[in-house]
Design a protein around this motif. Structure first.
Motif, PDB file in Angstrom:
ATOM      1  N   CYS A  38      -7.267   0.177  11.714  1.00 21.71           N
ATOM      2  CA  CYS A  38      -8.950   0.476  12.912  1.00 21.71           C
ATOM      3  C   CYS A  38      -8.738  -0.416  14.015  1.00 21.71           C
ATOM      4  CB  CYS A  38     -10.191  -0.013  11.961  1.00 21.71           C
ATOM      5  SG  CYS A  38     -10.367   1.327  10.978  1.00 21.71           S
ATOM      6  N   GLU A  69      -3.636  -3.123  -3.132  1.00 21.35           N
ATOM      7  CA  GLU A  69      -4.854  -3.079  -3.214  1.00 21.35           C
ATOM      8  C   GLU A  69      -5.692  -3.835  -1.653  1.00 21.35           C
ATOM      9  OE1 GLU A  69      -9.000  -2.248  -3.991  1.00 21.35           O
ATOM     10  OE2 GLU A  69      -7.508  -1.288  -5.521  1.00 21.35           O
ATOM     11  N   THR A  70      -5.202  -4.845  -2.014  1.00 20.95           N
ATOM     12  CA  THR A  70      -5.643  -5.478  -0.763  1.00 20.95           C
ATOM     13  C   THR A  70      -4.678  -5.124   0.873  1.00 20.95           C
ATOM     14  OG1 THR A  70      -6.145  -7.356  -2.472  1.00 20.95           O
ATOM     15  CG2 THR A  70      -6.047  -7.458  -0.229  1.00 20.95           C
ATOM     16  N   LYS A  71      -3.854  -5.174   0.461  1.00 25.38           N
ATOM     17  CA  LYS A  71      -2.752  -4.933   1.700  1.00 25.38           C
ATOM     18  C   LYS A  71      -2.690  -3.724   2.318  1.00 25.38           C
ATOM     19  CE  LYS A  71       1.712  -7.589  -0.168  1.00 25.38           C
ATOM     20  NZ  LYS A  71       2.485  -7.307  -1.193  1.00 25.38           N
ATOM     21  N   LEU A  72      -3.241  -2.496   1.171  1.00 21.36           N
ATOM     22  CA  LEU A  72      -4.032  -1.315   1.676  1.00 21.36           C
ATOM     23  C   LEU A  72      -5.530  -1.828   3.087  1.00 21.36           C
ATOM     24  CD1 LEU A  72      -3.096   1.358   2.427  1.00 21.36           C
ATOM     25  CD2 LEU A  72      -4.270   2.059   0.253  1.00 21.36           C
ATOM     26  N   THR A  73      -5.725  -1.864   2.247  1.00 24.63           N
ATOM     27  CA  THR A  73      -6.706  -2.417   2.675  1.00 24.63           C
ATOM     28  C   THR A  73      -6.807  -3.622   4.333  1.00 24.63           C
ATOM     29  OG1 THR A  73      -8.521  -2.995   1.053  1.00 24.63           O
ATOM     30  CG2 THR A  73      -9.445  -3.378   2.968  1.00 24.63           C
ATOM     31  N   LEU A  74      -5.477  -4.047   4.409  1.00 21.91           N
ATOM     32  CA  LEU A  74      -5.560  -4.789   5.642  1.00 21.91           C
ATOM     33  C   LEU A  74      -5.167  -3.831   6.373  1.00 21.91           C
ATOM     34  CD1 LEU A  74      -4.413  -8.340   4.017  1.00 21.91           C
ATOM     35  CD2 LEU A  74      -6.397  -7.972   5.685  1.00 21.91           C
ATOM     36  N   GLU A  75      -4.065  -3.305   6.571  1.00 20.74           N
ATOM     37  CA  GLU A  75      -3.350  -2.101   7.482  1.00 20.74           C
ATOM     38  C   GLU A  75      -4.089  -1.015   7.624  1.00 20.74           C
ATOM     39  OE1 GLU A  75      -0.548  -2.407   8.182  1.00 20.74           O
ATOM     40  OE2 GLU A  75       0.130  -4.133   7.160  1.00 20.74           O
ATOM     41  N   ILE A  76      -5.611  -0.401   6.804  1.00 28.85           N
ATOM     42  CA  ILE A  76      -6.489   0.476   7.088  1.00 28.85           C
ATOM     43  C   ILE A  76      -7.005  -1.197   8.482  1.00 28.85           C
ATOM     44  CG2 ILE A  76      -8.616   1.386   6.871  1.00 28.85           C
ATOM     45  CD1 ILE A  76      -7.301   2.292   4.176  1.00 28.85           C
ATOM     46  N   LEU A  77      -7.427  -1.740   7.931  1.00 30.17           N
ATOM     47  CA  LEU A  77      -8.372  -2.855   9.173  1.00 30.17           C
ATOM     48  C   LEU A  77      -7.907  -2.902  10.007  1.00 30.17           C
ATOM     49  CD1 LEU A  77     -10.208  -5.595   6.207  1.00 30.17           C
ATOM     50  CD2 LEU A  77     -11.201  -4.018   7.693  1.00 30.17           C
TER      51      LEU A  77
END
Length: 168
Positions: free
Chosen positions: A15, A4-12
């Motif tokens: 963006c 989940e953290t990796k996914l959030t970092l990738e989304i950031l």
């Protein structure tokens, strides 16, 4: 790191990579507008300087021409025998004197834009006008002195004109 953290970092990261060009574009547009506004202000100021310098120069040239006209008429008047021609010459001299008085007023107004040379222009102009009045009153005098004063006046005008144009 969790998925989940990796996914959030990738989304950031995604963006950020999408927003960076948009932010750079917006900053560029703001800077460009500011530069254009400053450029227009500089052009307006330069246009104003050129116009006033042109008006000043025109009046100074007219002043010079009127002085030359008076000197020439005074010189010719010395040898003129015909009373009618002499009277006509005197009328022209009077008209030219009236003209230089008018021009004197205008030049004093325009010379205000030359802080460093205003006094020199006004002083040399006044001296020149006084010499011309003296020549007319006495009907004799040193024309070489007037020519030198005219040169000093032209030099002062040149300096003031350059200053008005901000050329220094």
């Amino acid at each position: 790191m969790t998925d989940e953290t990796k996914l959030t970092l990738e989304i950031l990261k995604l963006c950020t990579s999408l927003l960076t060009p948009i932010l750079v574009l917006m900053a560029g547009l703001l800077i460009s507008r500011k530069l254009e506004k400053n450029k227009l202000e500089v052009l307006k100021e330069k246009e104003w300087q050129v116009k006033w310098a042109e008006l000043f120069f025109k009046q100074a040239t007219d002043f010079n021409d009127s002085i030359t006209n008076i000197i020439t008429l005074l010189f010719l008047l010395q040898t003129e025998k015909d009373k009618q021609v002499s009277d006509e010459m005197l009328k022209k001299i009077k008209a030219s004197m009236n003209r230089i008085s008018e021009i004197d007023w205008n030049i004093r107004n325009y010379a205000q834009f030359s802080k460093n040379h205003q006094d020199e222009v006004v002083k040399t102009q006044q001296e020149l006008m006084n010499s011309i009045r003296q020549l007319i009153d006495e009907q004799k005098g040193d024309l070489e002195k007037v020519r030198k004063q005219q040169f000093e006046y032209n030099d002062a005008v040149r300096k003031a004109h350059s200053e008005i144009l901000k050329m220094k």
